[in-house]
Design an enzyme around this catalytic site. Structure first.
Site, short mmCIF file in Angstrom:
data_model
loop_
_atom_site.label_atom_id
_atom_site.label_comp_id
_atom_site.label_asym_id
_atom_site.label_seq_id
_atom_site.Cartn_x
_atom_site.Cartn_y
_atom_site.Cartn_z
N SER A 117 0.81 -1.22 0.00
CA SER A 117 0.00 0.00 0.00
C SER A 117 0.84 1.27 0.00
CB SER A 117 -0.94 0.01 1.21
OG SER A 117 -0.21 -0.14 2.42
N GLY B 176 -2.08 -4.24 1.14
CA GLY B 176 -2.16 -5.47 1.91
C GLY B 176 -1.18 -6.54 1.50
N ASN C 130 4.24 -5.44 5.78
CA ASN C 130 3.07 -6.16 6.29
C ASN C 130 3.45 -7.45 6.99
OD1 ASN C 130 1.04 -4.32 5.51
ND2 ASN C 130 1.11 -5.07 3.40
N ASP D 223 -4.14 6.53 10.46
CA ASP D 223 -3.73 5.19 10.89
C ASP D 223 -2.30 5.15 11.38
OD1 ASP D 223 -2.23 5.31 8.54
OD2 ASP D 223 -3.49 3.90 7.45
N HIS E 156 0.32 5.04 6.87
CA HIS E 156 0.40 5.45 5.47
C HIS E 156 0.67 6.94 5.36
CE1 HIS E 156 -2.05 1.70 5.38
NE2 HIS E 156 -1.25 1.45 4.35
#
Length: 226
Positions: free
Chosen positions: A54, A91, A119, A202, A205
């Site tokens: 992402s 993801g 991730n 979040d 990002h």
């Protein structure tokens, strides 16, 4: 500036090219003057492909605000003849990247920027698997595009899963770069990771401003490769 191509755009171009190749030219009238044969125009355009999760895809920002597009602007400003392809997938883990890299490399590339692993680290996946998956991706690139230069984007994670895990995670990028003689970006999110105003709510990002800083981190390392 050349537009940053998504995987969908690349596939559409390939499909259109395949359709056009089956079209038969109309027969010229018997009295028409035969056309003068000309050599096709040579093109030296090369492809730089950003392969990641992402962060590369530009989650939460406009496509033109993500760092691959910003790198594309810098490439054009430098007068370099490259087409930028953003192959980021939100993801994505290293296992997922290992599964799809062959499909992405159906056409050869000149520069392959590998940004994966974050991730894996956030999910606490075994680092032996992360290392093996990244190595498999590197091997696939070398097999499919032997001439390609590979740039590996290093990543770091907070010590939520323990200091040893975080330290080993950070180190594996340098180890892979040395082993495979890759160009290394030591930490993709240098000056951005953990800085609230440069990240979305979040905390993971980057904002558009964060992406601009990421592009500035990448460019001095990438420019000599190009």
């Amino acid at each position: 500036m050349k537009p940053v191509l998504s995987l969908f755009s690349c596939c559409l171009l390939l499909l259109l090219a395949g359709c056009n190749s089956t079209t038969q030219p109309a027969e010229a009238p018997a009295t028409a003057t035969p056309p003068v044969a000309t050599a096709p125009a040579a093109t030296n355009t090369q492809t730089i492909l950003f392969f990641g999760n992402s962060l590369t895809a530009g989650y939460g920002v406009e496509p033109e605000e993500a760092f691959p597009a910003l790198i594309g602007q810098k490439i054009d400003s430098a007068g370099l003849n490259y087409t930028v392809v953003n192959a980021g997938l939100s993801g994505e883990t290293t296992a997922g990247g290992r599964s799809r890299v062959g499909w992405v490399l159906r056409k050869p590339v000149s520069v392959f920027v590998l940004e994966l692993g974050g991730n894996d680290g956030l999910r606490g996946l075994p680092l032996t698997d992360t290392r093996q998956n990244l190595q498999a991706i590197i091997d696939t690139v070398r097999r499919r595009s032997p001439q390609a230069r590979i740039v590996l984007a290093g990543m770091q994670i907070p010590p939520n899963l323990g200091a040893d895990y975080a330290t080993e995670f950070k180190a594996l990028y340098g180890e892979l770069a040395r082993k495979n003689q890759l160009v290394l970006i030591p930490f993709l999110l240098e000056g951005v990771g953990g800085v609230a105003k440069l990240n979305q709510q979040d905390g993971i990002h980057p904002t558009p401003a964060g992406h601009r800083l990421v592009a500035r981190t990448i460019w001095p390392i990438l420019q000599p490769v190009l």
